[in-house]
Design an enzyme around this catalytic site. Structure first.
Site, PDB file in Angstrom:
ATOM      1  N   GLU A  36     -16.208   5.951 -55.808  1.00 19.04           N
ATOM      2  CA  GLU A  36     -14.907   5.461 -56.284  1.00 19.04           C
ATOM      3  C   GLU A  36     -14.226   4.495 -55.319  1.00 19.04           C
ATOM      4  O   GLU A  36     -13.070   4.700 -54.928  1.00 19.04           O
ATOM      5  CB  GLU A  36     -14.007   6.658 -56.613  1.00 19.04           C
ATOM      6  CG  GLU A  36     -14.673   7.582 -57.637  1.00 19.04           C
ATOM      7  CD  GLU A  36     -13.802   8.748 -58.108  1.00 19.04           C
ATOM      8  OE1 GLU A  36     -12.781   9.036 -57.452  1.00 19.04           O
ATOM      9  OE2 GLU A  36     -14.149   9.351 -59.125  1.00 19.04           O
ATOM     10  N   HIS A  96     -16.125   9.586 -67.493  1.00 20.10           N
ATOM     11  CA  HIS A  96     -15.118  10.587 -67.901  1.00 20.10           C
ATOM     12  C   HIS A  96     -14.340   9.976 -69.059  1.00 20.10           C
ATOM     13  O   HIS A  96     -13.346   9.277 -68.867  1.00 20.10           O
ATOM     14  CB  HIS A  96     -14.201  10.922 -66.728  1.00 20.10           C
ATOM     15  CG  HIS A  96     -14.908  11.591 -65.593  1.00 20.10           C
ATOM     16  ND1 HIS A  96     -15.432  12.863 -65.714  1.00 20.10           N
ATOM     17  CD2 HIS A  96     -15.211  11.173 -64.341  1.00 20.10           C
ATOM     18  CE1 HIS A  96     -16.017  13.197 -64.565  1.00 20.10           C
ATOM     19  NE2 HIS A  96     -15.902  12.189 -63.722  1.00 20.10           N
ATOM     20  N   ASP A 133     -18.168  13.488 -69.375  1.00 16.84           N
ATOM     21  CA  ASP A 133     -17.413  14.429 -70.206  1.00 16.84           C
ATOM     22  C   ASP A 133     -16.562  13.619 -71.174  1.00 16.84           C
ATOM     23  O   ASP A 133     -16.407  12.408 -71.008  1.00 16.84           O
ATOM     24  CB  ASP A 133     -16.614  15.474 -69.398  1.00 16.84           C
ATOM     25  CG  ASP A 133     -15.804  14.928 -68.242  1.00 16.84           C
ATOM     26  OD1 ASP A 133     -15.321  13.777 -68.330  1.00 16.84           O
ATOM     27  OD2 ASP A 133     -15.633  15.658 -67.241  1.00 16.84           O
ATOM     28  N   GLU A 182     -21.366  11.538 -64.563  1.00 16.96           N
ATOM     29  CA  GLU A 182     -20.377  12.634 -64.642  1.00 16.96           C
ATOM     30  C   GLU A 182     -19.805  12.744 -66.052  1.00 16.96           C
ATOM     31  O   GLU A 182     -18.592  12.902 -66.238  1.00 16.96           O
ATOM     32  CB  GLU A 182     -19.243  12.402 -63.632  1.00 16.96           C
ATOM     33  CG  GLU A 182     -19.718  12.241 -62.198  1.00 16.96           C
ATOM     34  CD  GLU A 182     -18.583  12.087 -61.181  1.00 16.96           C
ATOM     35  OE1 GLU A 182     -17.405  12.309 -61.543  1.00 16.96           O
ATOM     36  OE2 GLU A 182     -18.889  11.743 -60.025  1.00 16.96           O
ATOM     37  N   ASN A 217     -20.900   4.838 -56.940  1.00 14.58           N
ATOM     38  CA  ASN A 217     -20.526   5.599 -58.133  1.00 14.58           C
ATOM     39  C   ASN A 217     -19.030   5.402 -58.377  1.00 14.58           C
ATOM     40  O   ASN A 217     -18.238   5.465 -57.442  1.00 14.58           O
ATOM     41  CB  ASN A 217     -20.829   7.080 -57.824  1.00 14.58           C
ATOM     42  CG  ASN A 217     -20.637   8.023 -58.984  1.00 14.58           C
ATOM     43  OD1 ASN A 217     -21.249   7.820 -60.036  1.00 14.58           O
ATOM     44  ND2 ASN A 217     -19.820   9.054 -58.805  1.00 14.58           N
TER      45      ASN A 217
END
Ligand code: XIL
Length: 483
Positions: free
Chosen positions: A169, A246, A276, A274, A210
């Protein structure tokens, strides 16, 4: 959506019995066999289906999750890659200067190893979950401390992780780099410095940057794209880009596939790291259906990009996701509900995987160099599992003068501890790069042994290695033996 600066223990929740998992597996099998038109040999778990396409399907697990038997049984049944949810972050691994603690991370690694799963290391350098002793260092000490942290952690896990999120990030939403302590001390060079330190410590790990909100084409992903180009042109060891993913239900960026493809075209691996898909609570059935559509889109995007190596969901079930604690009012972001029952998202993800032929993971031809589709059918016929192990080769990509293959090594009725795969090239092929194994070559004979981290394969479970090679794509007969 700024992740919080301190860890939340998301591992609370009711442990359910093995019965719940068995119910899930049965319900899943029923759902799959009942309503969906699928190829004759459609796999019935995410990992089996992903592996048939030369991909992995992963999950995040925390140490707390490891104590919840229903959750870990489901994870072991469905996934072949594990990302530690918090256990390898700086606040966990070097809480005070020079004092390292790898106990929790080691527990995740040994869980993964004992279930034939690989590990994505997460993460080495991040502005969050960073102890205050680091952010308050005199700036002239930050580089040394950062490189020592990376070297110590990546050396500890050398040979045990498939990939590292070296930089996590780094960007603001407008495409500027965050003004964290690393940036303040070294400017943008902190990224190259970190990648070089990680590569020196573990030359075999794939090194990633990432981030989130880089899934579509936008200011943030454009900035990362320019940075990736610049790092590669300077020979900095960057191997992949992680797209956290996300998402909010119904909001998958339409440019997801094209955006991943442009990074892949630079010669980088790409991964959904990741995943979701959160829903405003309470979730109704049309939102759960839409979530299924979303999961299908994400899996299809990965399958359509030859260098997309896999998809990881950020957790297993709705009952243990980080979402409700971080995004109040949202929930139900996972493929299984809090009773471990598969949701439409699970069926959609599995269906997307199974709807692509095993022989070609990519409906679009490779983009470089001079694309042609794979020239010969693959994989080689699946051998019966009679001995200690079997090996199956799949051609995942080919181009004039070269090709890429993935080999699945599957244990027979008993676990294997160490494996050796051998074959003979039919037409002068030569391997240019091989990963997840160690090779020795004698003339046209190739011997590949397991890497340090993927030799133990549970009964019936599998692991993979891959390679790129020069010459015409070939599917020689493979033999697999275990000492
Ligand atoms: C999250 C964890 O899941 C939480 O338990 C923790 O409290 C905060 O971090 N981006 C990342 C992950 O790269 O490390 C974050 O994980 C989620 C957002």
């Amino acid at each position: 959506m700024e992740p919080p600066n301190h860890p939340i223990d998301r591992s609370r929740g009711r442990a359910r019995g093995l019965a719940a998992v068995l119910a899930t597996v049965l319900a899943t099998a029923t759902a799959v066999s009942a309503g969906l038109a699928m190829p004759a040999q459609a796999a019935s778990t995410l990992k089996a289906s992903a592996e048939a396409k030369g991909r992995y399907f992963g999950t995040a697990l925390t140490r707390g999750d490891l104590g919840i038997s229903a959750e870990v049984n489901l994870a072991a049944a469905q996934f072949d890659m594990v990302t530690p949810g918090n256990e390898m972050k700086w606040d966990a691994t070097e809480p005070s200067r020079g004092s390292f603690n790898f106990g929790s991370g080691d527990q995740i690694v040994s869980f993964a190893q004992s279930h034939g799963m690989r590990v994505r290391g997460h993460n080495l350098v991040w502005h969050a979950q960073l102890p205050s002793w680091v952010s308050s260092l005199p700036l002239n000490q930050v580089q040394g401390v950062m490189e020592n942290h990376i070297t110590t952690e990546a050396t500890h896990y050398k040979g045990k992780v498939y990939a590292w999120d070296v930089i996590n990030e780094p960007y603001n939403e407008d495409g500027t780099l965050r003004q964290d302590v690393f940036y303040k001390a070294m400017g943008a060079d902190y990224i190259a410095n970190a990648l070089r330190a990680a590569h020196a410590a573990d030359p075999d790990a794939k090194l990633y940057i990432n981030d989130y909100n880089i899934e579509g084409t936008n200011a943030k992903s454009n900035a990362l794209y320019s940075l990736a180009q610049s790092l590669l042109s300077r020979g900095v060891p960057l191997h992949g880009i992680g797209f956290e993913s996300h998402f909010i239900v119904g909001q998958i960026p339409s440019s997801l596939q094209a955006n991943m493809q442009r990074f892949a075209n630079l010669g980088l691996d790409v991964a959904i790291t990741e995943l979701d898909d959160r829903i405003p609570m309470p979730a109704d059935s049309s939102e759960l259906q839409q979530q299924g559509t979303d999961y299908g889109k994400v899996v299809n995007a990965c399958l359509a990009v030859a260098r997309c190596v896999g998809v990881s969901q950020w957790g297993v079930d709705d009952g243990h996701s980080w979402i409700p604690g971080t995004f109040p009012g949202y929930g139900a972001p996972m493929m299984w509900d809090s009773g471990y029952q598969p949701k439409p998202a699970y069926t959609a993800a599995l269906n997307a995987l199974n709807s692509v032929p095993d022989t070609s993971p990519s409906p679009t031809p490779p983009t470089s160099p001079s694309p042609t589709p794979p020239t010969s059918p693959s994989p080689s016929p699946t051998p019966p599992v009679t001995g200690a192990c079997t090996a199956t080769l799949t051609t995942v990509n080919s181009w004039p003068g070269g090709f890429q293959s993935e080999v699945t090594v599957r244990a027979g009725g008993s676990a294997v501890n160490g494996w050796t795969v051998k074959w003979t090239w039919p037409g002068g092929q030569t391997i240019s790069s091989l990963w997840n194994g160690t090779q020795s070559v004698s003339g046209s004979s190739v011997t590949v042994r397991n890497a340090a981290y993927n030799g133990s394969v549970a009964a019936g479970a599998s692991t993979t290695f891959g390679f790129t090679a020069n010459g015409a794509a070939a599917t020689p007969a493979l033999t697999c033996t275990s000492p």
